[in-house]
Design a protein around this motif. Structure first.
Motif, PDB file in Angstrom:
ATOM      1  N   LEU A  29      -6.095   8.860  -1.128  1.00  0.00           N
ATOM      2  CA  LEU A  29      -4.744   8.876  -1.685  1.00  0.00           C
ATOM      3  C   LEU A  29      -4.307  10.278  -2.115  1.00  0.00           C
TER       4      LEU A  29
ATOM      5  N   GLU B  47      -7.719  14.136   5.203  1.00  0.00           N
ATOM      6  CA  GLU B  47      -8.248  12.909   5.786  1.00  0.00           C
ATOM      7  C   GLU B  47      -9.520  13.173   6.588  1.00  0.00           C
TER       8      GLU B  47
ATOM      9  N   LEU C 208      -0.945  12.945   3.173  1.00  0.00           N
ATOM     10  CA  LEU C 208      -0.028  12.118   2.389  1.00  0.00           C
ATOM     11  C   LEU C 208       0.970  12.991   1.628  1.00  0.00           C
TER      12      LEU C 208
ATOM     13  N   LYS D 218       4.766   6.177   4.619  1.00  0.00           N
ATOM     14  CA  LYS D 218       4.859   6.433   6.062  1.00  0.00           C
ATOM     15  C   LYS D 218       6.161   5.908   6.655  1.00  0.00           C
TER      16      LYS D 218
ATOM     17  N   LYS E  98       0.413   4.281   0.902  1.00  0.00           N
ATOM     18  CA  LYS E  98       0.377   5.081   2.133  1.00  0.00           C
ATOM     19  C   LYS E  98       1.264   4.472   3.210  1.00  0.00           C
TER      20      LYS E  98
ATOM     21  N   ASP F 270       0.853  -1.189   0.000  1.00  0.00           N
ATOM     22  CA  ASP F 270       0.000   0.000   0.000  1.00  0.00           C
ATOM     23  C   ASP F 270       0.888   1.238   0.000  1.00  0.00           C
TER      24      ASP F 270
END
Length: 324
Positions: free
Chosen positions: A200, A310, A205, A176, A172, A170
């Motif tokens: 996304l 988010e 992000l 991270k 994200k 993934d």
């Protein structure tokens, strides 16, 4: 570009050969009920109703995968067209060679998405590139790109270049935990057609990507079709700006998709001085500056742009409203 079901087993780690290369004719629509764009579903239905070659059909954990050949080669994910071999170079050359024409030296590249290997093909044309980390969540799309002869012919076997490191993860989660710094970050995420995909394209992000970008680096992000979702296009740019970037946005006509947009983001204000490297592309205009010019009607939608975060995800609602 636009991108849960149970896995279908793969034979010996290769592409499932069932029906590969078989000439077939069908009257029904195997993509009915998928989440693909309605136009793409109608187009795929007509292809499948006539004589065609079924290059691959299966499912991953995340999506239906269907690659067919008629006059061209087409890849559909969840019933939505990802590329046509007739004009995919227009998309990928604008996507990759515009940032390369603005940046003096790009040695380390991160690609988020792009599991078909087509953007990778364009990046690897530059010998100055020392390493490319490609992150895609769907192992089956990557395996298709590595083992299907038709797709390998299109992507020039890009995954076999020794400079390429592939991560099935993934994006994200990868971002991270990432500690590397890149000269170019290429974002080839699916369109934000639902809440999960809208997640996304968030300030949060993009802020993490800010830390992963070198001081003189560039981010290029696919940013949807202007003629279908102009507010989404401008909102992606505005969200990058809220994350601390300077931005420039551009677009090009891709017959299979329409007037397609891209966003450039950088830590320093961009100067649009282009170095046109001959031999690397064939579809870009001689004057790349033309891609940064917009019709007056498009500027109207910039006033409607919103920041996507988010806590306040907006892009999927805008995307679906503008796409009808």
């Amino acid at each position: 570009m636009v991108r849960k079901r149970k896995d279908e087993p793969w034979l010996a780690g290769q592409i499932n050969p069932i029906r590969c290369g078989e000439k077939i004719k069908r009257d029904h629509d195997p993509e009915s009920g998928s989440s693909g764009d309605e136009w793409d579903r109608v187009g795929l239905k007509e292809i499948l109703a006539g004589e065609h070659t079924n290059l691959y059909q299966g499912q991953s954990e995340f999506q239906d995968i269907h690659m067919v050949s008629k006059e061209d080669v087409r890849l559909y994910l969840n019933g939505q067209l990802q590329f046509s071999s007739v004009d995919e170079r227009i998309y990928h050359e604008a996507f990759i060679h515009v940032p390369f024409s603005l940046k003096g030296s790009i040695q380390k590249v991160l690609v988020l998405g792009g599991g078909d290997g087509l953007a990778l093909r364009e990046i690897l044309k530059y010998q100055e590139v020392k390493s490319v980390d490609l992150v895609d969540i769907d192992s089956k799309v990557v395996e298709l790109a590595k083992h299907n002869q038709d797709l390998m012919a299109l992507n020039d076997r890009s995954f076999y270049d020794e400079r390429v490191n592939t991560f099935i993860k993934d994006a994200k989660i990868f971002v991270k935990s990432n500690r590397k710094v890149y000269d170019l970050i290429v974002i080839d995420f699916p369109d934000p057609s639902n809440e999960l995909l809208a997640g996304l394209y968030t300030v949060e992000l993009f802020e993490k990507l800010y830390n992963a970008l070198s001081d003189d680096g560039l981010i290029v992000c696919q940013s949807n079709a202007l003629d279908a979702a102009p507010t989404v296009f401008w909102s992606i740019g505005l969200t990058f700006e809220r994350a601390g970037f300077y931005t420039e946005q551009y677009h090009t006509i891709i017959p299979s998709f329409g007037d397609w947009g891209f966003t450039l983001a950088s830590k320093k204000r961009l100067s649009r001085h282009f170095t046109n490297r001959s031999g690397y592309h064939r579809t870009l205009p001689d004057n790349i500056e033309r891609l940064f010019q917009f019709q007056p009607d498009y500027w109207h939608y910039k006033k409607r742009a919103v920041i996507n975060s988010e806590r306040k995800l907006h892009l999927h609602a805008i995307f679906n409203e503008e796409n009808g």
